[in-house]
Design a protein around this motif. Structure first.
Motif, PDB file in Angstrom:
ATOM      1  N   LEU A 148     -44.170 -27.525  58.165  1.00 39.02           N
ATOM      2  CA  LEU A 148     -43.428 -26.872  57.083  1.00 39.02           C
ATOM      3  C   LEU A 148     -42.073 -26.374  57.571  1.00 39.02           C
ATOM      4  O   LEU A 148     -41.075 -26.432  56.840  1.00 39.02           O
ATOM      5  N   ALA A 149     -42.040 -25.878  58.812  1.00 32.09           N
ATOM      6  CA  ALA A 149     -40.786 -25.342  59.349  1.00 32.09           C
ATOM      7  C   ALA A 149     -39.710 -26.417  59.482  1.00 32.09           C
ATOM      8  O   ALA A 149     -38.513 -26.101  59.475  1.00 32.09           O
ATOM      9  N   LEU A 150     -40.114 -27.692  59.585  1.00 30.02           N
ATOM     10  CA  LEU A 150     -39.124 -28.769  59.687  1.00 30.02           C
ATOM     11  C   LEU A 150     -38.258 -28.856  58.430  1.00 30.02           C
ATOM     12  O   LEU A 150     -37.188 -29.464  58.452  1.00 30.02           O
ATOM     13  N   GLY A 151     -38.731 -28.255  57.348  1.00 28.28           N
ATOM     14  CA  GLY A 151     -37.929 -28.254  56.119  1.00 28.28           C
ATOM     15  C   GLY A 151     -36.605 -27.547  56.254  1.00 28.28           C
ATOM     16  O   GLY A 151     -35.715 -27.734  55.411  1.00 28.28           O
ATOM     17  N   VAL A 152     -36.429 -26.709  57.295  1.00 28.78           N
ATOM     18  CA  VAL A 152     -35.139 -26.029  57.483  1.00 28.78           C
ATOM     19  C   VAL A 152     -34.018 -27.042  57.703  1.00 28.78           C
ATOM     20  O   VAL A 152     -32.845 -26.729  57.455  1.00 28.78           O
ATOM     21  N   LEU A 153     -34.383 -28.236  58.167  1.00 23.83           N
ATOM     22  CA  LEU A 153     -33.371 -29.273  58.368  1.00 23.83           C
ATOM     23  C   LEU A 153     -32.777 -29.733  57.035  1.00 23.83           C
ATOM     24  O   LEU A 153     -31.715 -30.355  57.016  1.00 23.83           O
TER      25      LEU A 153
ATOM     26  N   TRP B 297     -42.438 -16.975  58.996  1.00 20.14           N
ATOM     27  CA  TRP B 297     -41.033 -16.964  58.558  1.00 20.14           C
ATOM     28  C   TRP B 297     -40.419 -18.355  58.675  1.00 20.14           C
ATOM     29  O   TRP B 297     -39.741 -18.822  57.747  1.00 20.14           O
ATOM     30  N   GLY B 298     -40.667 -19.024  59.783  1.00 14.65           N
ATOM     31  CA  GLY B 298     -40.133 -20.376  59.944  1.00 14.65           C
ATOM     32  C   GLY B 298     -40.655 -21.323  58.883  1.00 14.65           C
ATOM     33  O   GLY B 298     -39.903 -22.127  58.311  1.00 14.65           O
ATOM     34  N   ALA B 299     -41.957 -21.237  58.596  1.00 18.60           N
ATOM     35  CA  ALA B 299     -42.548 -22.108  57.580  1.00 18.60           C
ATOM     36  C   ALA B 299     -42.001 -21.788  56.193  1.00 18.60           C
ATOM     37  O   ALA B 299     -41.733 -22.694  55.390  1.00 18.60           O
ATOM     38  N   ALA B 300     -41.827 -20.499  55.884  1.00 22.97           N
ATOM     39  CA  ALA B 300     -41.302 -20.115  54.574  1.00 22.97           C
ATOM     40  C   ALA B 300     -39.861 -20.590  54.402  1.00 22.97           C
ATOM     41  O   ALA B 300     -39.477 -21.065  53.320  1.00 22.97           O
ATOM     42  N   MET B 301     -39.043 -20.466  55.436  1.00 19.84           N
ATOM     43  CA  MET B 301     -37.678 -20.983  55.361  1.00 19.84           C
ATOM     44  C   MET B 301     -37.690 -22.501  55.200  1.00 19.84           C
ATOM     45  O   MET B 301     -36.858 -23.069  54.480  1.00 19.84           O
ATOM     46  N   GLY B 302     -38.641 -23.166  55.870  1.00 20.19           N
ATOM     47  CA  GLY B 302     -38.762 -24.609  55.711  1.00 20.19           C
ATOM     48  C   GLY B 302     -39.106 -25.004  54.288  1.00 20.19           C
ATOM     49  O   GLY B 302     -38.563 -25.974  53.743  1.00 20.19           O
ATOM     50  N   LEU B 303     -40.008 -24.261  53.663  1.00 16.52           N
ATOM     51  CA  LEU B 303     -40.324 -24.524  52.255  1.00 16.52           C
ATOM     52  C   LEU B 303     -39.101 -24.292  51.372  1.00 16.52           C
ATOM     53  O   LEU B 303     -38.911 -24.970  50.359  1.00 16.52           O
ATOM     54  N   GLY B 304     -38.271 -23.314  51.760  1.00 14.99           N
ATOM     55  CA  GLY B 304     -37.025 -23.115  51.038  1.00 14.99           C
ATOM     56  C   GLY B 304     -36.148 -24.356  51.078  1.00 14.99           C
ATOM     57  O   GLY B 304     -35.540 -24.738  50.074  1.00 14.99           O
ATOM     58  N   GLY B 305     -36.103 -25.011  52.244  1.00 17.63           N
ATOM     59  CA  GLY B 305     -35.336 -26.246  52.357  1.00 17.63           C
ATOM     60  C   GLY B 305     -35.862 -27.356  51.469  1.00 17.63           C
ATOM     61  O   GLY B 305     -35.105 -28.216  51.010  1.00 17.63           O
TER      62      GLY B 305
ATOM     63  N   PRO C 157     -30.504 -13.351  37.608  1.00 15.14           N
ATOM     64  CA  PRO C 157     -29.572 -14.492  37.575  1.00 15.14           C
ATOM     65  C   PRO C 157     -28.704 -14.621  38.818  1.00 15.14           C
ATOM     66  O   PRO C 157     -27.602 -15.160  38.744  1.00 15.14           O
ATOM     67  N   LEU C 158     -29.175 -14.148  39.965  1.00 18.21           N
ATOM     68  CA  LEU C 158     -28.407 -14.224  41.207  1.00 18.21           C
ATOM     69  C   LEU C 158     -29.155 -15.095  42.211  1.00 18.21           C
ATOM     70  O   LEU C 158     -30.328 -14.851  42.510  1.00 18.21           O
ATOM     71  N   VAL C 159     -28.482 -16.108  42.727  1.00 15.52           N
ATOM     72  CA  VAL C 159     -29.128 -17.067  43.623  1.00 15.52           C
ATOM     73  C   VAL C 159     -29.648 -16.380  44.881  1.00 15.52           C
ATOM     74  O   VAL C 159     -30.747 -16.684  45.358  1.00 15.52           O
ATOM     75  N   MET C 160     -28.888 -15.441  45.428  1.00 14.76           N
ATOM     76  CA  MET C 160     -29.309 -14.750  46.650  1.00 14.76           C
ATOM     77  C   MET C 160     -30.660 -14.077  46.452  1.00 14.76           C
ATOM     78  O   MET C 160     -31.577 -14.215  47.273  1.00 14.76           O
ATOM     79  N   LEU C 161     -30.826 -13.334  45.372  1.00 12.86           N
ATOM     80  CA  LEU C 161     -32.083 -12.625  45.145  1.00 12.86           C
ATOM     81  C   LEU C 161     -33.214 -13.598  44.802  1.00 12.86           C
ATOM     82  O   LEU C 161     -34.363 -13.379  45.187  1.00 12.86           O
ATOM     83  N   ALA C 162     -32.900 -14.661  44.073  1.00 12.02           N
ATOM     84  CA  ALA C 162     -33.921 -15.664  43.768  1.00 12.02           C
ATOM     85  C   ALA C 162     -34.421 -16.332  45.045  1.00 12.02           C
ATOM     86  O   ALA C 162     -35.633 -16.545  45.222  1.00 12.02           O
ATOM     87  N   GLU C 163     -33.512 -16.663  45.956  1.00 10.40           N
ATOM     88  CA  GLU C 163     -33.910 -17.267  47.229  1.00 10.40           C
ATOM     89  C   GLU C 163     -34.715 -16.283  48.071  1.00 10.40           C
ATOM     90  O   GLU C 163     -35.717 -16.659  48.700  1.00 10.40           O
ATOM     91  N   MET C 164     -34.280 -15.037  48.092  1.00  3.47           N
ATOM     92  CA  MET C 164     -35.011 -14.019  48.838  1.00  3.47           C
ATOM     93  C   MET C 164     -36.428 -13.872  48.298  1.00  3.47           C
ATOM     94  O   MET C 164     -37.406 -13.831  49.053  1.00  3.47           O
ATOM     95  N   GLY C 165     -36.556 -13.779  46.978  1.00  7.52           N
ATOM     96  CA  GLY C 165     -37.873 -13.644  46.377  1.00  7.52           C
ATOM     97  C   GLY C 165     -38.777 -14.809  46.716  1.00  7.52           C
ATOM     98  O   GLY C 165     -39.962 -14.627  47.017  1.00  7.52           O
ATOM     99  N   PHE C 166     -38.247 -16.029  46.686  1.00  9.63           N
ATOM    100  CA  PHE C 166     -39.056 -17.215  46.984  1.00  9.63           C
ATOM    101  C   PHE C 166     -39.544 -17.202  48.427  1.00  9.63           C
ATOM    102  O   PHE C 166     -40.737 -17.389  48.695  1.00  9.63           O
TER     103      PHE C 166
END
Length: 691
Positions: A358-363, A525-533, A615-624
């Protein structure tokens, strides 16, 4: 409790104390921050930069140009401008668009600026049919941001209350019980607002809309978690004690240390943000810590008092009778623990491989979020700037602000004009010993080319002796945000890890167990950031990530994720002290705390997910990222990986504490006999989820 209630009347004043100017979010030591401060002191105050954009897809007509010139003249007549009159028109090469860059002066505060932008838009409302007219520029973007921020508080509060209420109803299966923790956490939220308002008045603490929103989520998320743990333990103790008062005393003694350590970990992690150079990050630290501490205070004072006063009937229809036993059944978490116990090595390797994959998604994470992409739904100012970028691909419509000492302004202007990537540079306002120079790059705003131009400007102006030239403006601010966030990560992340390790070591009397927990949450944290990617751009359509997302999501996931590790490991240590070997202690801890941790994790994830409604991308990304990370931590890492690692390490998990040198007692659960004080087979131990 009285202190909490007394603070409530001051909560409503926090909204007026919030500050959302550029300086409140910028790095404290950056050039762009100093430019913004000096600009505010120049004659006329800080300028409000606008770009009036007229466009007709088939090409502008003579009537369009005449109407545009007349409207712009009316705007210039209604407001003080740097130009002293109407700005010059700049037509696009394809003839479809004309823009009028202008700067309003004399507007020192956010509300007058926003009102001025509204007035400009109203003046431009009457125009020929088929001609689109939009107001862009940094000043219009700021006004649109203020309008968005004004709606976040009520939207966030209503959504959070609704989500928490629904989850509490499902958890307690009672028509009344859910109201008690929800009301208490509401009081905690109001108290936190009041305390933060006091800090603003007493210490000039900077509170932004972002930090206020995150504090609300933290209060509801952490407060509900503490309530779930306390109510579960209280229900258990009511079966053992005749009087509710005695049951509550026992419940507080049992879960109090874990709750205190949990709150201390989160508060310490947040306070590490004070070391950040970014103003918005350093201000968030104490604001968030206040929220968590107020949640703890309410849950350890007001909630117990209300529950004792209401007595057993608050649990209706599932009232825990004195001397009764809960229904015996094999729980889900007991089954999970058994599966981890059969092949701990396989479970650990498989879980670790999954997190790594999952962490590979950061790429696949998008690049840095541009100012025009900060909203989930583009306001007029963003639409105007996108129109400009399409119509004027060869030039920038947004000036780069340069400040230099007035006696050296000529040399600074010449150096700016000679810099690669600069189309033109013009003198602006002067005052207080400074002269402002507006520099226009050949590259579009916030592009890689403009970034190179800004860096070249700074390098060249540094060589102008005694000018003390500084480069600012919106694009320079975005560049400084990116650079400062990178520096802050190298400083704050080690501080957070050290603070968390020290608290865990003091609580668990071990070095290995804290390391296991910290490694686990870092992997989450790494896996969650990867899912963000994998989701941000392909699914949600976000054009970039905020430079502050990696640091803030790390702080939240490490501090909050360790909470559940504390609940699990603290119970595991209790079982070990009773004589159980590590294998039995780990399985028992998972069985007895799994339900509470699962409920708390779902509530915390849901409260952070509410940020996605803003309606703010920063907070939406943080929440996810935080919501996904909490769920991974709750149902995979805490349940399987930490348990498996503990089973593999055996008594070494408590090294170098006394438990690492202490063999299991002959009458421990591992030998088949019940340990002293252990619950009867089938009965949940203290902290177990309610049946």
């Amino acid at each position: 409790m009285l202190a909490l209630l007394a603070a409530v009347p001051f909560a409503g004043r926090l909204g007026d104390a919030k500050r959302d100017t550029a300086v409140d979010y910028l790095p404290a030591s950056a050039d762009s921050t100093q430019v913004a401060k000096v600009q505010a002191a120049l004659p006329g105050g800080d300028t409000t930069d606008l770009v009036l954009v007229y466009r007709r897809d088939g090409g502008l007509t003579a009537a369009d140009r005449e109407a545009a010139d007349a409207q712009v003249a009316r705007v210039a007549g209604r407001h003080d401008t740097v130009q002293g009159g109407p700005p010059r028109a700049i037509p696009s090469r394809d003839g479809t668009t004309v823009m009028y860059p202008m700067a309003l002066t004399g507007l020192k505060d956010e509300k007058p600026r926003a009102d001025a932008v509204k007035d400009v838009r109203a003046t431009l409302a009457d125009h020929p049919e088929g001609l689109s007219v939009r107001v862009g520029g940094d000043g219009a973007l700021g006004a649109d941001s203020q309008e968005v921020f004004a709606s976040t508080d009520s939207t966030l509060m209503l959504a959070t209350v609704g989500v928490v209420a629904l989850l509490l109803i499902l958890t307690y299966r009672s028509p009344f019980l859910w109201l008690v923790p929800l009301a208490v956490v509401g009081v905690a939220a109001l108290a936190a607002m009041a305390v933060v308002y006091g800090l603003v008045q007493g210490f000039d603490l900077v509170v932004t809309s972002m930090s206020s929103s995150i504090m609300t989520v933290l209060v509801f998320g952490a407060g509900t978690d503490y309530a779930l743990l306390l109510v579960s333990r209280y229900r258990e103790e009511l079966r053992r004690h005749r009087l509710p008062y005695d049951a509550m005393r026992a419940a507080l003694r049992g879960c109090g240390p874990a709750v205190l350590a949990s709150c201390g970990t989160v508060a310490a992690g947040l306070l590490c943000l004070l070391a950040a150079d970014l103003n918005s990050s350093s201000g968030l630290g104490p604001v968030g810590a206040v929220g968590v501490v107020c949640a703890l205070a309410a849950m350890l004072t007001l909630l117990p008092a209300v529950l004792v006063l209401l007595g057993r009937r608050v649990f209706w229809p599932l009232i825990p009778a004195y001397g009764s036993e809960p229904r015996a059944r094999r729980g889900l978490f007991a089954a999970m623990g058994s599966s981890a116990g059969r092949r701990p090595g396989t479970v650990l390797l498989a879980g670790g491989a999954l997190l790594g994959a999952l962490a590979l998604g950061v790429l696949n994470l998008p690049g840095d979020l541009k100012q025009a992409d900060t909203f989930t739904e583009a306001p007029e100012s963003v639409t105007a700037m996108k129109t400009l970028s399409e119509a004027y691909p060869e030039r920038s419509s947004q000036p780069i602000s340069v400040l230099a000492h007035t006696d050296r302004a000529g040399q600074a202007l010449a150096r700016a004009r000679a810099t690669d990537g600069v189309e033109r540079a013009e003198r602006g306002r002067s005052g207080a010993g400074w002269t402002e120079i507006d520099v226009y790059a050949t590259a579009p705003p916030q592009s890689a080319g403009e970034e190179r131009t800004i860096r070249a400007l700074r390098a060249g102006l540094d060589r102008v002796a005694s000018a003390e030239a500084r480069v600012g403006g919106p694009s320079a601010q975005e560049l400084d945000l990116k650079d400062t966030n990178a520096r802050d990560r190298t400083l704050v992340i080690p501080l957070v890890l050290l603070a968390v390790l020290l608290i865990l070591a003091a609580l668990l009397r071990s070095l290995v167990a804290p390391l296991v927990l910290v490694v686990a949450v870092v992997a989450v944290w790494g896996a969650a950031m990867g899912l963000g990617g994998l989701f941000f751009e392909p699914v949600f359509g976000f054009a970039g990530i905020d430079p502050g997302l990696p640091l803030l999501s790390f702080v939240f996931l490490v501090a909050l994720g360790v909470d559940y590790g504390i609940f699990l490991m603290h119970r595991m240590r209790e079982e070990s002290l009773r004589g159980a070997d590590v294998s039995e202690a780990a399985i028992t801890a998972l069985r007895t705390t799994g339900g509470v941790i699962a409920s708390a994790g779902v509530v915390l994830a849901a409260t952070f997910a509410v940020l996605g409604s803003l309606p703010l991308v920063m907070l939406a990304e943080m929440g996810f990222v935080v919501a996904v990370g909490v769920l991974l931590d709750t149902f995979l890492v805490r349940t399987y990986l930490v348990t498996s690692a503990s089973l593999l390490l055996g008594r070494w998990v408590w090294w170098p504490g006394a438990l690492s040198r202490r063999p299991a007692a002959p009458d421990s659960p591992a030998s088949g006999a019940p340990a002293p004080g252990a619950p009867a087979p089938g009965a949940p131990a203290p902290g177990a989820p309610a049946q």
